[in-house]
Design a protein around this motif. Structure first.
Motif, PDB file in Angstrom:
ATOM      1  N   GLU A  63      -1.904   0.645   4.298  1.00 32.65           N
ATOM      2  CA  GLU A  63      -0.933   1.543   3.689  1.00 32.65           C
ATOM      3  C   GLU A  63      -1.164   1.636   2.186  1.00 32.65           C
ATOM      4  O   GLU A  63      -1.585   0.674   1.556  1.00 32.65           O
ATOM      5  CB  GLU A  63       0.477   0.999   3.930  1.00 32.65           C
ATOM      6  N   THR A  64      -0.851   2.792   1.635  1.00 36.77           N
ATOM      7  CA  THR A  64      -0.789   2.889   0.186  1.00 36.77           C
ATOM      8  C   THR A  64       0.562   2.322  -0.249  1.00 36.77           C
ATOM      9  O   THR A  64       1.509   2.273   0.532  1.00 36.77           O
ATOM     10  CB  THR A  64      -0.929   4.350  -0.298  1.00 36.77           C
ATOM     11  N   THR A  65       0.621   1.899  -1.480  1.00 36.66           N
ATOM     12  CA  THR A  65       1.864   1.374  -2.030  1.00 36.66           C
ATOM     13  C   THR A  65       2.244   2.188  -3.253  1.00 36.66           C
ATOM     14  O   THR A  65       1.369   2.777  -3.904  1.00 36.66           O
ATOM     15  CB  THR A  65       1.710  -0.112  -2.423  1.00 36.66           C
TER      16      THR A  65
END
Length: 181
Positions: free
Chosen positions: A112-114
């Motif tokens: 996932e991107t944060t």
């Protein structure tokens, strides 16, 4: 890469100033690049429209530490859509910065991107961040249509977090090859 048959004139290699002029608008760069890093400038085009300008930061040992990419939207009459993505920019950067080219693939982007931010001209701009294999990338949108992606080695992340927008490079440009015309 340029290849010319023996005796043929060498093709023109644009100067950083010519790359910047072809982009035609402001671009992002590191606010305070380390003095020992040199700059390389390049562009990506579509339908003869310069869509992206990249500023790479390279040490004397030719190790690439970071890259700042500024993308502008395509004109309305573009033949097909194009999109600058964090994943695509990171794969390209990581593969080119790695001693084992071809090592990184799209499959490396599981996860996932944060939420993250970059400091652009002194203002905090929210975006997204992704990291893998010793590399990081952060993508933000400035104004309505300028996308900025910063990629680099993990140890360069603090330095690469602060950017400025301008039309003139900050830092020393990598020397042009003697054969470049």
């Amino acid at each position: 890469m340029f290849r010319s048959p023996p005796g043929a004139p060498r093709p023109h290699v644009p100067t950083p100033e010519e790359w910047i002029a072809s982009f035609g608008r402001r671009f992002a760069m590191l606010a305070e690049p380390p003095a020992e890093w040199r700059l390389l400038v390049g562009t990506s085009s579509q339908d003869d429209f310069v869509r992206e300008l990249q500023v790479q930061y390279i040490a004397a040992n030719r190790r690439t530490h970071a890259m700042v990419l500024t993308a502008q939207p395509l004109p309305a009459n573009a033949r097909y859509p194009a999109e600058t993505t964090l994943a695509g920019t990171m794969v390209n950067f990581a593969d080119n910065a790695s001693p084992r080219q071809g090592h990184f693939r799209w499959q490396d982007f599981e996860g996932e991107t944060t939420p993250a931010s970059l400091l652009v001209d002194g203002s905090e701009v929210e975006g997204s961040r992704f990291a893998f294999g010793g590399f990081f990338g952060t993508m933000v949108t400035v104004g309505e249509d300028e996308q900025i992606v910063v990629c680099g080695r993990e140890e360069a992340e603090d330095t690469a977090r602060s950017l400025v927008l301008g039309t003139t490079l900050r830092g020393e440009v990598w020397p042009r090859p003697l054969w470049a015309t």
